[in-house]
Design an enzyme around this catalytic site. Structure first.
Site, short mmCIF file in Angstrom:
data_model
loop_
_atom_site.label_atom_id
_atom_site.label_comp_id
_atom_site.label_asym_id
_atom_site.label_seq_id
_atom_site.Cartn_x
_atom_site.Cartn_y
_atom_site.Cartn_z
CB THR A 294 4.70 -76.42 -13.62
OG1 THR A 294 5.87 -76.82 -14.26
CG2 THR A 294 5.09 -76.89 -12.07
CG ASP B 69 2.20 -66.19 -11.24
OD1 ASP B 69 2.29 -64.96 -10.89
OD2 ASP B 69 1.84 -67.00 -10.53
#
Length: 409
Positions: A271, A294
């Site tokens: 993404t 993340d």
């Protein structure tokens, strides 16, 4: 027990029928472990005249150094940027759950927060060795609040800060004591940032450049001041431009200190970074690439509304946004998924994909003698993988801490 006194009496484990990642190659060799460390079998045979106390057949699987995640904001409902009464129990839950994804060490990451949150949370997350209880904590990653308003991404604008004239004291007033801190992400174009970078690096804290509108010259100057890392390359920074490539240009800059390797984080979740961009970065500077998740508190929870520090986040399928916007807000892909996607997207070797999640983050943190490697004397933190790089088992200090159901049969 991690070697040292008593190691000679410790049991010797021999992992057989495996391919071990060592020296950038998958080798058909056995892995020997004693006292929590990787053992040189020649010394065992010829100096001590001993053999293994136990042999474990690995069924032809891959043994790689345990994964190290230097940017993870939480997961499984735990938000490291929330000042709860018992921060430690939340960190412990995440540490335990990420074992199934091959992570043996990590840097809990706090996003931009008000000073009172740092003052309450930072002292409650000390460096801690891994074990059956969970992955080891290598120190905190403080991402913000000294970042660009323009490139703040999911960071709350109300809590962003710039450096005052007495910049390092300003930072200490914001964060509090830095004993538990390993990485700080800041924007190098902020006034007084270079004195802060120098102060942090003299204290052994890694400085990362990110959430920034810095041009290439400002980024290069920051590296000369001591910065060594780039936070999630391509995301929350100026886009590459041929006349001024910005922070991205550090990957191929010829104005850096001799012998200095710049490392850069990549979120390979399918993404955040287009596969073509992943390939460009990897081919330009493969030895500096560090896979990071993340990951946000919504990791492992599915669709719906969740938190990330002071913000509300909405998860839809494989994407997380700041609620009510289309601003990406961290990832919900665990590390093993990132490794597999990175391998598929770049067409790199299995060895390169595994080192991006192990050796490179260890080198970034100066831990490559003990972490991110299966060399003799290193900590016996490793992951057992099948040929498609799905995690079958995770070991910390030579002790089995997680095993897939299928591997127990």
């Amino acid at each position: 027990m991690r070697g040292g006194q008593g190691a000679v009496e410790a049991r010797v484990l021999q992992f057989t029928n495996c391919r071990i990642l060592r020296g950038g190659k998958l080798l058909r060799e056995d892995l020997w472990v004693r006292g929590g460390r990787i053992l040189d079998p020649e010394k065992l045979f010829f100096e001590e005249r001993r053999v293994a106390d136990e042999r474990r057949d690995c069924g032809g699987r891959i043994l790689a150094p345990g994964f190290i995640d230097v940017q993870i904001n939480g997961g499984f409902g735990v938000d490291f940027s929330q000042a709860t009464e018992d921060v430690g129990s939340g960190v412990a839950l995440v540490a335990r759950r990420i074992l199934s994804h091959g992570v043996t060490s990590f840097c809990p990451t706090l996003v931009t927060s008000p000073p009172e949150v740092y003052h309450k949370v930072v002292p409650q997350i000390p460096v801690k060795s891994g074990g059956p209880h969970g992955a080891g904590v290598l120190g905190l990653h403080l991402e913000g609040p000294f970042i660009s308003r323009e490139k703040r991404g999911a960071h709350p604008e109300a809590h962003l800060r710039s450096f005052e004239a007495n910049a390092f004291q300003d930072l200490l007033a914001t964060y509090g004591p830095l004993d538990n801190v390993r990485i700080v992400t800041l924007a190098p174009e902020l006034g007084h940032s270079h004195e802060v970078i120098r102060e942090l690096t003299t204290r052994g804290i890694c400085v990362s450049l990110g959430h920034s509108v810095a041009d290439l010259r400002a980024a290069e100057d920051a590296v000369w001041s001591g910065a060594t890392f780039i936070t999630h390359l391509f995301n929350a920074m100026l886009p590459f431009h041929h006349r001024d490539p910005g922070i991205v240009g550090l990957l191929t800059s010829d104005r850096l200190p001799a012998g200095r390797c710049i490392f850069y984080g990549m979120i390979a979740d399918g993404t955040h970074t287009n596969p073509a961009a992943l390939r460009i970065a990897h081919r330009a500077h493969p030895q500096g690439l560090v896979l990071v998740t993340d990951a946000i508190p919504a990791l492992g929870l599915g669709n719906g509304r969740h938190t990330l520090g002071q913000q509300e986040v909405e998860v839809d399928g494989l994407t997380a946004y700041v609620a009510g916007t289309k601003t990406l807000s961290g990832s919900i892909a665990p590390m093993d998924v990132c490794v597999r996607h990175f391998l598929q997207a770049t067409g790199c070797s299995v060895e390169s994909a595994l080192e991006a999640a192990s050796l490179h983050p260890a080198q970034l943190l100066g831990l490559e003698k003990s972490k991110g490697t299966l060399d003799f004397g290193a900590d016996a933190d490793f992951v057992v993988l099948d040929d498609s790089l799905h995690v079958q088992a995770t070991y910390i200090s030579g002790e089995l801490v997680w095993q897939a159901e299928a591997a127990r049969q």
